[in-house]
Design a protein around this motif. Structure first.
Motif, PDB file in Angstrom:
ATOM      1  N   GLY A  29       1.137  -1.337  -0.282  1.00  0.00           N
ATOM      2  CA  GLY A  29       0.157  -0.385  -0.008  1.00  0.00           C
ATOM      3  C   GLY A  29       0.918   0.986  -0.321  1.00  0.00           C
ATOM      4  O   GLY A  29       1.815   1.766  -0.860  1.00  0.00           O
ATOM      5  N   GLN A  30       0.701   2.535   0.631  1.00  0.00           N
ATOM      6  CA  GLN A  30       1.514   3.503   0.685  1.00  0.00           C
ATOM      7  C   GLN A  30       2.731   3.354   1.376  1.00  0.00           C
ATOM      8  O   GLN A  30       2.314   2.468   2.576  1.00  0.00           O
ATOM      9  CB  GLN A  30       0.470   5.119   1.119  1.00  0.00           C
ATOM     10  CG  GLN A  30       1.344   6.019   1.049  1.00  0.00           C
ATOM     11  CD  GLN A  30       0.134   7.119   1.779  1.00  0.00           C
ATOM     12  OE1 GLN A  30      -0.685   6.999   1.691  1.00  0.00           O
ATOM     13  NE2 GLN A  30       0.980   7.847   1.930  1.00  0.00           N
ATOM     14  N   LEU A  31       2.914   3.474   1.386  1.00  0.00           N
ATOM     15  CA  LEU A  31       4.729   3.586   1.492  1.00  0.00           C
ATOM     16  C   LEU A  31       5.342   5.188   2.143  1.00  0.00           C
ATOM     17  O   LEU A  31       4.871   6.024   1.353  1.00  0.00           O
ATOM     18  CB  LEU A  31       6.303   3.138   1.028  1.00  0.00           C
ATOM     19  CG  LEU A  31       6.427   2.088  -0.057  1.00  0.00           C
ATOM     20  CD1 LEU A  31       7.255   2.004  -1.219  1.00  0.00           C
ATOM     21  CD2 LEU A  31       5.687   1.141   1.479  1.00  0.00           C
ATOM     22  N   ALA A  32       5.704   5.053   3.661  1.00  0.00           N
ATOM     23  CA  ALA A  32       6.375   6.435   3.896  1.00  0.00           C
ATOM     24  C   ALA A  32       7.391   6.675   2.888  1.00  0.00           C
ATOM     25  O   ALA A  32       8.713   7.153   3.502  1.00  0.00           O
ATOM     26  CB  ALA A  32       6.987   6.673   6.015  1.00  0.00           C
ATOM     27  N   ASN A  61      -5.137   4.998   9.604  1.00  0.00           N
ATOM     28  CA  ASN A  61      -3.823   4.782  10.216  1.00  0.00           C
ATOM     29  C   ASN A  61      -4.619   3.338  11.205  1.00  0.00           C
ATOM     30  O   ASN A  61      -3.370   2.251  10.855  1.00  0.00           O
ATOM     31  CB  ASN A  61      -3.355   5.615  11.357  1.00  0.00           C
ATOM     32  CG  ASN A  61      -2.004   4.974  11.561  1.00  0.00           C
ATOM     33  OD1 ASN A  61      -0.971   5.579  11.013  1.00  0.00           O
ATOM     34  ND2 ASN A  61      -2.025   4.535  12.858  1.00  0.00           N
ATOM     35  N   PHE A  62      -5.872   2.859  11.359  1.00  0.00           N
ATOM     36  CA  PHE A  62      -5.446   1.993  11.683  1.00  0.00           C
ATOM     37  C   PHE A  62      -5.688   1.232  11.429  1.00  0.00           C
ATOM     38  O   PHE A  62      -5.222  -0.566  11.179  1.00  0.00           O
ATOM     39  CB  PHE A  62      -7.008   1.512  13.125  1.00  0.00           C
ATOM     40  CG  PHE A  62      -7.072   0.891  14.020  1.00  0.00           C
ATOM     41  CD1 PHE A  62      -6.117  -0.007  14.497  1.00  0.00           C
ATOM     42  CD2 PHE A  62      -8.189  -0.167  13.072  1.00  0.00           C
ATOM     43  CE1 PHE A  62      -6.895  -1.186  15.037  1.00  0.00           C
ATOM     44  CE2 PHE A  62      -8.948  -1.540  13.643  1.00  0.00           C
ATOM     45  CZ  PHE A  62      -7.569  -2.029  14.476  1.00  0.00           C
ATOM     46  N   VAL A  63      -7.065   0.967   9.570  1.00  0.00           N
ATOM     47  CA  VAL A  63      -6.945   0.288   8.927  1.00  0.00           C
ATOM     48  C   VAL A  63      -5.512   0.185   7.489  1.00  0.00           C
ATOM     49  O   VAL A  63      -5.669  -1.295   7.205  1.00  0.00           O
ATOM     50  CB  VAL A  63      -8.546  -0.274   8.363  1.00  0.00           C
ATOM     51  CG1 VAL A  63      -8.858  -1.053   6.585  1.00  0.00           C
ATOM     52  CG2 VAL A  63      -9.368   0.185   9.441  1.00  0.00           C
ATOM     53  N   GLY A  64      -5.671   1.293   7.842  1.00  0.00           N
ATOM     54  CA  GLY A  64      -4.804   1.430   6.398  1.00  0.00           C
ATOM     55  C   GLY A  64      -3.570   2.145   6.679  1.00  0.00           C
ATOM     56  O   GLY A  64      -3.533   3.166   5.980  1.00  0.00           O
ATOM     57  N   PRO A  65      -2.945   1.720   7.122  1.00  0.00           N
ATOM     58  CA  PRO A  65      -1.476   2.628   7.960  1.00  0.00           C
ATOM     59  C   PRO A  65      -1.059   2.467   6.919  1.00  0.00           C
ATOM     60  O   PRO A  65      -0.485   1.771   5.904  1.00  0.00           O
ATOM     61  CB  PRO A  65      -0.838   1.456   9.108  1.00  0.00           C
ATOM     62  CG  PRO A  65      -1.250   0.405   9.172  1.00  0.00           C
ATOM     63  CD  PRO A  65      -2.543   0.491   8.601  1.00  0.00           C
ATOM     64  N   VAL A  66       0.246   4.087   6.558  1.00  0.00           N
ATOM     65  CA  VAL A  66       1.780   3.991   5.935  1.00  0.00           C
ATOM     66  C   VAL A  66       2.831   2.976   6.259  1.00  0.00           C
ATOM     67  O   VAL A  66       2.801   2.368   7.475  1.00  0.00           O
ATOM     68  CB  VAL A  66       1.842   5.461   5.589  1.00  0.00           C
ATOM     69  CG1 VAL A  66       2.839   5.552   4.862  1.00  0.00           C
ATOM     70  CG2 VAL A  66       0.509   6.147   5.259  1.00  0.00           C
TER      71      VAL A  66
END
Length: 356
Positions: free
Chosen positions: A268-271, A283-288
């Motif tokens: 998914g989205q990377l930091a 942030n709970f379901v789809g954290p970076v």
């Protein structure tokens, strides 16, 4: 001059994610060893075999054990046995390795004594170049890739591990994308994989220990998103290319093809700077995802000589099911996740260079 103020600390619950809960569960209630501790403890207390608590605990432990065994069998049948990996003999090529995820992997392998070649249009800082061989190359240009490949073979030998990681994001609506934007996107995000693999695959099949090809795609290649039509299309192309490559290797008349292991990565989205300042809706379901987490998982699988698929965070593992849901349910899920509105305030933080 006053000293800079320390960064604001996050509340404890900000670090609590569904991925963390799943990770803990996988090593506790869903782990065969822990599951069998319960019936063994009951027997140690003298619990009779016919008691419901003992029967249920044995049934649960048996179910968890069978599930794990079937997972191992499935992985072996799908991806084949591990190939032998000795980093002293491996030559690793990493595209987009001047920053982000690619640089993390390159640095670790460089420090571990492997021969590492990084291909990127951006230079690596001297302090980060320990054990890394840098080659200036636009991986979306076939001629430049061929030239760099020849130089790598002369300098380091035949590459045995390829990590195709280079990527760019435009973050524009389809109508705002210029022909130059679209061309750049597909050259870096899709065509570069073809160019790199074509240069090194024959040598990998000739190696006695085979090789590993890592394809870094994205969960967006499975579900798409607004303002990412070009990016998602390229990443979907990578997933199709990777699947087709597996089929070609499996049925290739070259016996060395059976020794090639493939790894598909769909995070998914990377930091990293690639997606700039875009924040996750939940942030709970789809954290970076932190790049170090993905890097560790990739290197663990490469080191083990295994093939397979890696998806981060947890929701990314189930995105294949998204497209089989009723259309109305899909639309509701996209609205709740803010998938198609997340890019509205997209602001890139990079110097216009490929990289993850």
């Amino acid at each position: 001059m006053a000293p800079p103020s320390p960064p604001a600390s996050k509340p404890w619950h900000a670090h609590l994610t569904i991925d963390l809960l799943a990770y803990v569960a996988s090593y506790t209630i869903f782990h065969p060893f822990v599951a069998w501790v319960v019936p063994l403890s009951l027997r140690a207390q003298g619990t009779p075999y016919h008691f419901t608590s003992f029967i249920v605990s044995v049934a649960y432990a048996s179910l968890v054990t069978v599930f794990h065994l079937l997972s191992l069998v499935n992985k072996r049948l799908a991806y084949g046995p591990p190939r032998p990996v000795n980093l002293n003999d491996e030559v690793i090529v990493i595209t987009g390795g001047a920053g982000g995820l690619g640089l993390l992997i390159a640095e670790v392998y460089g420090l571990r004594g492997a021969s590492v070649a990084v291909l990127d249009v951006a230079a690596i800082k001297e302090a980060e170049a320990r054990g890394i061989n840098y080659y200036h190359c636009d991986v979306g240009d076939a001629a430049q890739v061929e030239k760099a490949a020849d130089q790598i073979k002369r300098d380091l030998g035949t590459p045995t591990i390829i990590i195709n990681n280079a990527g760019v994001v435009n973050g524009k609506t389809l109508l705002d994308l210029s022909p130059a934007d679209v061309e750049r996107n597909f050259r870096v995000n899709l065509l570069s994989h073809f160019y790199i693999i074509r240069q090194f695959l024959s040598g990998m099949m000739s190696s006695s220990t085979g090789g590993t090809i890592v394809t870094v795609s994205s969960v967006l290649g499975k579900i798409g998103a607004a303002q990412l039509s070009d990016y998602a299309a390229a990443k979907a192309g990578l997933i199709a290319m990777h699947t087709s490559l597996i089929g070609e290797l499996r049925h290739s008349p070259n016996p060395g093809a059976k020794n090639i292991r493939t790894i598909l990565v769909t995070p998914g989205q990377l930091a990293t700077p690639l997606f700039g300042t875009m924040a996750s809706p939940s942030n709970f379901v789809g954290p970076v995802v932190e790049p170090v987490e993905v890097a560790n998982a990739i290197m663990k699988m490469v080191d083990a000589g295994e093939g397979g698929e890696l998806s981060f965070p947890l929701y990314a593992c189930f995105m294949d099911w998204m497209n089989v849901l009723p259309a109305a349910v899909q639309r509701a899920a996209r609205a709740m996740s803010q998938l198609d509105t997340a890019m509205r305030n997209f602001r890139v933080e990079r110097d216009d260079k490929p990289g993850k």
